[in-house]
Design a protein around this motif. Sequence first.
Motif: not given
Length: 512
Positions: A67-70, A76-79, A94-96, A248-249
Amino acid sequence: MATATYLSSISAPPPSRARLRRQTTRATASATDRPREVVSPKRRLPLRKVPGDYGPPVLGAIRDRFEYFYGPGGRDGFFTSRVRAHGSTVVRLNMPPGPFVARDPRVVALLDAASFPVLFDTSLVDKTDLFTGTFMPSTDLTGGYRVLSYLDPSEPNHGPLKTLLFYLLSHRRQHVIPKFREVYGELFGIMENELARVGKADFGHHNDAAAFSFLCQALLGRDPAESALQGDGPKLITKWVLFQLSPLLSLGLPKHVEDSLLHSFRLPPALVKKDYDRLADFFRDASRGVVDEGERLGIAREEAVHNILFAMCFNSFGGMKILFPSLVKWLGRAGARTHGRLATEVRDAVRAHGGEVTMKALAEMPLVKSAVYEALRIEPPVAMQYGRAKRDMVVESHDYGFEVREGEMLFGYQPMATKDPRVFARAEEYVPDRFLGEDGAQLLRHVVWSNGPETASPTLQDKQCTGKDFVVLIARLLVAELFLRYDSFDVQVGASALGSSVTITSLKKATF
C-alpha cells in the motif's frame, strides 16, 4: 538568522577533546514551542490508546508495504488514510521495507506538528542505527565503519566526528560564495546553450555535476574533474546511494518485480565496491588536511576518510540533488509576479554592495530566505525520522496524550508535520513570503527539515544536521544567482526516485 548562525558557528575553533566530554547541551522539543492553535502545555490532555494495528506477522507488513509503494494515494495517501481511519494523527503501522530486510517494521507513527518534535529529544529517544529507519545498510558500503549518521550522541565517537564535520564546513569558508558563483554560473551557461540548441535543459543532470564540483572545490580545494574521477563522481555516488536506499525507493518497475528485487532483499554491496573504492581513493587524497584535523581529535585516519566521504556524498551531494530541483520546481511554479519580486530584491541588494554577492547582501534578501524556508517546509529533503523510546512516556498530539512504552520505535513523517493545517494556513500551497515579518519568524520553529527546528543550532549532543545553516546558505545563493541572471523562467516537472525531475523550458534574461 541562518546566515548569522552559520558564520558564527564556522568561525569558532573546534572544541578540544576535554570540551567534547564536558558539553552536555542538547536541542529539546519543548511543549512551549507549539503554535497558538495547540492546547496549552499547562492543560493535561486526555490519554488515548494509540490506535491501529500491525496485522498478522509478515503478511501485515507486506500488505502495508504494497500500500505504501503502490496504493492509489502514494506515500502521502498511505499515511492520510490511517489518520482518517482512526481519527488520530498518532497511529500504529508497519513501515517499509519489512520482510526480509528489516527485522521489525512496527512503529508508532507521529503525523502532526505537535507530536513530531519528540524525535529531536535525545533524552527521550535513542538514535542508534536509525538513520535509514527500521533497517541499516551494510557497513561494507561505508568502508566497514558505522559513520556519524548512524551514531547516537551518547556514543564516544559521536562528538569528535561531528566536530570534524564542523571543521570541514568552516576551514575554507571564504571560498564558499565565490566557488558557488563560479560553478553555478557555468551551469547556467551550459543550460542556456542547451535551451538554444534543443529547446529544453535537464536541470537535475547539470545540477548533479555542479553540486559535486562545487562541494569538492569549496570544501577541499580540489576539482574532481582533474582527478582520476574525472566527471564520474555524480554517477558513482548515485549508484552507491541506490545500494543503500533501494529498500525504500520505487524506480517505476512492475510492482511485483520491483518489490522482489528492491524491497524484499538487499542488493549485494560487492556489486558497487569498485565504484566506492574510486570515491574513497579521491577523498583519501583530496581531504588530507581535514583528515589531519580528525587525527588531532583522536579519529583514525581511515575512519575520518569514510565519514568525510559520507558527509560530502550522501548528506551534502544527496541533499543538493534533492533540494535544488525541488526549489527550482516550486519557484518555477510560483509565476512571473513572484519572480519579479525576487529579481528586484536580489538586484537591489547586490547593487547596494558594489555589485557583489556577499553575506551582507544576502542578509538584505528576506524574500529569498523565506522562499528557501518555504521549499524546505513544503517538501523536506529527508521526509522521515526515527527514534526508539528510552523509557515509558506520553507523546502528545494536538488533542490527546498517547502512552508509548520503552523500546517502541517512534517514526515521524515530516511532510505531515510541516504541512499541518493547525500550524500553517494554506499548508498545501507554496507561499514564498510565508516567513517574512515577525509572524513569519514565529513559524520557523516548525520548519524541521534538519532533524531539529530551524530556530535551533546543531550541537555535539543532538542529531541535528551539522550542515543545517550551510544548506540554507547555498540554497539562497542558488536563488540569488537565478534572479541576477533571469527575470523569469519556466519548468516542466516529473517524478524521480529521489525527489523531482525538473526540465527548464525557458530562461528570460535580466532586463533591469
